[in-house]
Design a protein around this motif. Structure first.
Motif, mmCIF file in Angstrom:
data_model
loop_
_atom_site.group_PDB
_atom_site.id
_atom_site.type_symbol
_atom_site.label_atom_id
_atom_site.label_comp_id
_atom_site.label_asym_id
_atom_site.label_seq_id
_atom_site.Cartn_x
_atom_site.Cartn_y
_atom_site.Cartn_z
ATOM 1 N N ALA A 38 36.638 38.881 57.749
ATOM 2 C CA ALA A 38 37.814 39.662 57.342
ATOM 3 C C ALA A 38 37.447 40.948 56.613
ATOM 4 N N ARG A 39 36.173 41.286 56.557
ATOM 5 C CA ARG A 39 35.704 42.410 55.726
ATOM 6 C C ARG A 39 36.384 43.742 56.020
ATOM 7 N N GLY A 40 36.848 43.969 57.235
ATOM 8 C CA GLY A 40 37.475 45.238 57.590
ATOM 9 C C GLY A 40 38.971 45.283 57.325
ATOM 10 N N THR A 41 39.567 44.131 56.985
ATOM 11 C CA THR A 41 41.007 44.084 56.727
ATOM 12 C C THR A 41 41.290 44.424 55.267
ATOM 13 N N GLN A 42 42.527 44.725 54.974
ATOM 14 C CA GLN A 42 42.903 45.011 53.588
ATOM 15 C C GLN A 42 43.370 43.766 52.856
ATOM 16 N N GLU A 43 43.847 42.783 53.594
ATOM 17 C CA GLU A 43 44.378 41.569 52.981
ATOM 18 C C GLU A 43 43.773 40.332 53.630
ATOM 19 N N LEU A 44 43.502 39.332 52.792
ATOM 20 C CA LEU A 44 43.011 38.048 53.280
ATOM 21 C C LEU A 44 43.878 36.963 52.661
ATOM 22 N N SER A 45 44.545 36.190 53.507
ATOM 23 C CA SER A 45 45.432 35.140 53.048
ATOM 24 C C SER A 45 44.863 33.781 53.434
ATOM 25 N N ILE A 46 44.652 32.946 52.445
ATOM 26 C CA ILE A 46 44.151 31.591 52.673
ATOM 27 C C ILE A 46 45.238 30.647 52.165
ATOM 28 N N GLU A 47 45.933 30.025 53.095
ATOM 29 C CA GLU A 47 47.079 29.206 52.738
ATOM 30 C C GLU A 47 46.884 27.757 53.165
ATOM 31 N N HIS A 48 47.363 26.862 52.308
ATOM 32 C CA HIS A 48 47.397 25.431 52.597
ATOM 33 C C HIS A 48 45.999 24.866 52.848
ATOM 34 N N ALA A 49 45.017 25.403 52.172
ATOM 35 C CA ALA A 49 43.633 24.946 52.341
ATOM 36 C C ALA A 49 43.214 24.109 51.137
ATOM 37 N N GLU A 50 42.476 23.072 51.410
ATOM 38 C CA GLU A 50 41.868 22.287 50.349
ATOM 39 C C GLU A 50 40.407 22.716 50.263
ATOM 40 N N PHE A 51 39.984 23.098 49.073
ATOM 41 C CA PHE A 51 38.639 23.627 48.872
ATOM 42 C C PHE A 51 37.710 22.507 48.417
ATOM 43 N N LYS A 52 36.615 22.320 49.175
ATOM 44 C CA LYS A 52 35.656 21.249 48.882
ATOM 45 C C LYS A 52 34.228 21.795 48.825
ATOM 46 N N MET A 53 34.099 23.033 48.403
ATOM 47 C CA MET A 53 32.785 23.672 48.375
ATOM 48 C C MET A 53 31.951 23.099 47.228
ATOM 49 N N LYS A 54 30.642 23.098 47.428
ATOM 50 C CA LYS A 54 29.734 22.568 46.414
ATOM 51 C C LYS A 54 28.724 23.609 45.923
ATOM 52 N N GLU A 55 28.644 24.741 46.622
ATOM 53 C CA GLU A 55 27.680 25.790 46.268
ATOM 54 C C GLU A 55 28.405 27.121 46.117
ATOM 55 N N ALA A 56 27.781 28.026 45.375
ATOM 56 C CA ALA A 56 28.350 29.365 45.205
ATOM 57 C C ALA A 56 28.445 30.076 46.553
ATOM 58 N N MET A 59 43.573 39.276 47.960
ATOM 59 C CA MET A 59 43.369 37.929 48.499
ATOM 60 C C MET A 59 44.520 37.055 48.009
ATOM 61 N N TYR A 60 45.071 36.256 48.930
ATOM 62 C CA TYR A 60 46.163 35.345 48.615
ATOM 63 C C TYR A 60 45.666 33.908 48.754
ATOM 64 N N PHE A 61 45.935 33.107 47.737
ATOM 65 C CA PHE A 61 45.640 31.677 47.795
ATOM 66 C C PHE A 61 46.964 30.951 47.563
ATOM 67 N N LYS A 93 41.214 44.399 44.503
ATOM 68 C CA LYS A 93 42.051 44.859 43.388
ATOM 69 C C LYS A 93 42.993 43.789 42.861
ATOM 70 N N GLU A 94 43.303 42.792 43.706
ATOM 71 C CA GLU A 94 44.313 41.818 43.311
ATOM 72 C C GLU A 94 44.068 40.469 43.968
ATOM 73 N N ILE A 95 44.334 39.412 43.199
ATOM 74 C CA ILE A 95 44.300 38.045 43.702
ATOM 75 C C ILE A 95 45.633 37.398 43.359
ATOM 76 N N TRP A 96 46.247 36.775 44.367
ATOM 77 C CA TRP A 96 47.495 36.038 44.184
ATOM 78 C C TRP A 96 47.177 34.546 44.184
ATOM 79 N N VAL A 97 47.731 33.840 43.201
ATOM 80 C CA VAL A 97 47.529 32.389 43.102
ATOM 81 C C VAL A 97 48.873 31.710 42.867
ATOM 82 N N MET A 98 48.910 30.422 43.102
ATOM 83 C CA MET A 98 50.115 29.632 42.842
ATOM 84 C C MET A 98 50.229 29.361 41.346
ATOM 85 N N LYS A 99 51.472 29.253 40.873
ATOM 86 C CA LYS A 99 51.683 28.860 39.487
ATOM 87 C C LYS A 99 51.105 27.472 39.277
#
Length: 118
Positions: A16-34, A48-50, A83-89
């Motif tokens: 997504a590097r060339g886009t202006q917005e990246l939306s990640i919705e309804h994802a469960e994050f299970k990462m273990k490394e940086a 970025m939207y989460f 410049k901005e990150i959107w998160v759920m309350k």
């Protein structure tokens, strides 16, 4: 869908590097490394939207998972374009604005504005 590894998140962000917005919705994050978003990649992503507002069984973005993402942002040129990150309350199954700011500031990402979904 699930972010089962940092590698999966790395591929998504790099793609997504060339886009202006990246939306990640309804994802469960299970990462273990940086995350490693690549030190030599130029990013245009400015927001970025989460979001997770439809699936109560999906945990969504948590503080430990944001830590891994923030490490990737801080080590890449994404720190300059983002410049901005959107998160759920927090009470809507989200990480919340204050905790997101704490994690970002810990990694020197003080110029990124955090906005909560209403």
């Amino acid at each position: 869908w699930d972010m089962t590894s940092s590698g999966m998140m790395n591929r998504l962000v790099k793609a997504a590097r060339g886009t202006q917005e990246l939306s990640i919705e309804h994802a469960e994050f299970k990462m273990k490394e940086a995350c490693d978003f690549g030190g030599d990649i130029d990013y245009n992503i400015w927001v970025m939207y989460f979001a997770n507002d439809y699936y109560p069984s999906v945990v969504g973005l948590t503080s430990p998972q944001l830590e891994l993402i923030a490490q990737g942002i801080a080590a890449s040129s994404l720190k300059h374009s983002l410049k901005e990150i959107w998160v759920m309350k927090e009470k809507k199954r989200g990480i919340g604005k204050k905790e997101t700011e704490r994690v970002l500031y810990k990694h020197g990402l003080t110029k990124i504005t955090v906005t909560e979904w209403q």
